[in-house]
Design a protein around this motif. Structure first.
Motif, PDB file in Angstrom:
ATOM      1  N   TYR A  25     101.418  57.978  89.638  1.00 18.69           N
ATOM      2  CA  TYR A  25     101.184  58.846  90.790  1.00 18.69           C
ATOM      3  C   TYR A  25     101.710  60.072  90.636  1.00 18.69           C
ATOM      4  CZ  TYR A  25      99.858  59.606  95.686  1.00 18.69           C
ATOM      5  OH  TYR A  25      99.137  60.093  96.775  1.00 18.69           O
ATOM      6  N   ASN A  26     101.216  61.092  91.410  1.00 21.83           N
ATOM      7  CA  ASN A  26     101.974  62.363  91.465  1.00 21.83           C
ATOM      8  C   ASN A  26     102.658  62.759  92.512  1.00 21.83           C
ATOM      9  OD1 ASN A  26     102.538  65.144  91.563  1.00 21.83           O
ATOM     10  ND2 ASN A  26     100.606  65.920  91.169  1.00 21.83           N
ATOM     11  N   TYR A  27     104.203  62.490  92.300  1.00 23.26           N
ATOM     12  CA  TYR A  27     104.835  62.306  93.562  1.00 23.26           C
ATOM     13  C   TYR A  27     105.510  63.758  94.089  1.00 23.26           C
ATOM     14  CZ  TYR A  27     104.945  57.291  92.971  1.00 23.26           C
ATOM     15  OH  TYR A  27     104.705  56.020  92.896  1.00 23.26           O
ATOM     16  N   TRP A 146     101.330  60.792  99.836  1.00 23.38           N
ATOM     17  CA  TRP A 146     101.131  59.396  99.398  1.00 23.38           C
ATOM     18  C   TRP A 146     100.307  58.744  99.674  1.00 23.38           C
ATOM     19  CZ3 TRP A 146     101.687  54.170 100.513  1.00 23.38           C
ATOM     20  CH2 TRP A 146     101.867  53.285  99.664  1.00 23.38           C
ATOM     21  N   SER A 148      97.392  54.814  98.897  1.00 25.17           N
ATOM     22  CA  SER A 148      97.086  53.929  98.068  1.00 25.17           C
ATOM     23  C   SER A 148      96.263  52.714  98.576  1.00 25.17           C
ATOM     24  CB  SER A 148      98.479  52.794  98.106  1.00 25.17           C
ATOM     25  OG  SER A 148      98.426  51.752  97.276  1.00 25.17           O
ATOM     26  N   ARG A 201     102.831  53.727  91.083  1.00 29.76           N
ATOM     27  CA  ARG A 201     101.972  54.220  92.180  1.00 29.76           C
ATOM     28  C   ARG A 201     102.591  53.710  93.639  1.00 29.76           C
ATOM     29  NH1 ARG A 201      97.593  56.809  90.422  1.00 29.76           N
ATOM     30  NH2 ARG A 201      96.866  57.009  92.711  1.00 29.76           N
TER      31      ARG A 201
END
Length: 215
Positions: A25-27, A146, A148, A201
């Motif tokens: 994931y791009n955090y 974020w 999901s 992720r």
């Protein structure tokens, strides 16, 4: 009950290990904003189960707190919003972020959309399903921090013998038992665990994370 927990746990572990091949994931937005507190709004409900939003709401505060975030008490927030002219989750989810900042002061809002929930009677089995989507949004900037998918299911697999008739009887018994004792919240807890703790992720830990001391 222990068998239920074990079987659903195995499903969740399968989901977690299955994430090994996905892209990380791009955090960057989450790290930049570094939220400390989260407001969880009552979920939007796209399923046919009218009780799904508040059943799910009872499962999400603890895992978020265990990740290290302060979570505003969901029942207090729900009552407060209803008393101030927002009686439904749809109206609550439409609150402007600047108003949340002004009145509540949360750093981020968790929005939840439940897409499927509850027990599904199939030809040879009865399966409890939880599916949906969660997203964490910055109150200050509106940026997506974020998100999901939440997904898990429990299949009691009662067919221990007896062929087609045995399978049909097992599915009916499972459905009746499920109506007496709803497994959906337990399945939701495992779906939350899979989403929040996914190795690549999952949600990054917050500032209040307390590491368990090894004995």
């Amino acid at each position: 009950m222990n068998k239920i927990i074990l079987k659903v746990t195995l499903i969740a572990l399968f989901i977690l290990t299955g994430c090994a091949s996905v892209e990380p994931y791009n955090y960057s937005a989450l790290k930049q904003e570094a939220p400390r507190s989260i407001l969880v709004l009552p979920p939007m409900n796209s399923s046919v189960e009218v009780n799904a939003p508040y059943s799910y709401l009872s499962t999400i505060s603890q895992p978020l707190a265990e990740k290290g975030y302060y979570v505003f008490p969901v029942s207090v927030v729900d009552t407060f919003l209803k008393e101030n002219g927002l009686p439904t989750p749809a109206e609550m989810n439409g609150i402007a972020l600047d108003k949340i900042d002004e009145v509540i002061g949360a750093d981020a809002v968790l929005y939840v959309d439940i897409q499927d929930w509850g027990q599904k009677f199939q030809v040879l089995s009865s399966v409890t399903v939880v599916q949906g989507h969660i997203k964490l949004v910055s109150v200050k900037t509106g940026a997506l921090l974020w998100d999901s998918v939440i997904s898990a299911q429990y299949n009691p697999n009662n067919n221990s013998g007896g062929g087609l008739v045995g399978a049909l009887v097992g599915a009916v018994v499972s459905q009746i038992a499920g109506e007496i004792s709803d497994n959906s919240p337990q399945v939701a807890r495992l779906a939350n665990a899979a989403a929040l703790n996914s190795p690549k992720r999952g949600l990054l830990t917050g500032p209040y994370k307390v590491e368990k001391k090894q004995k």
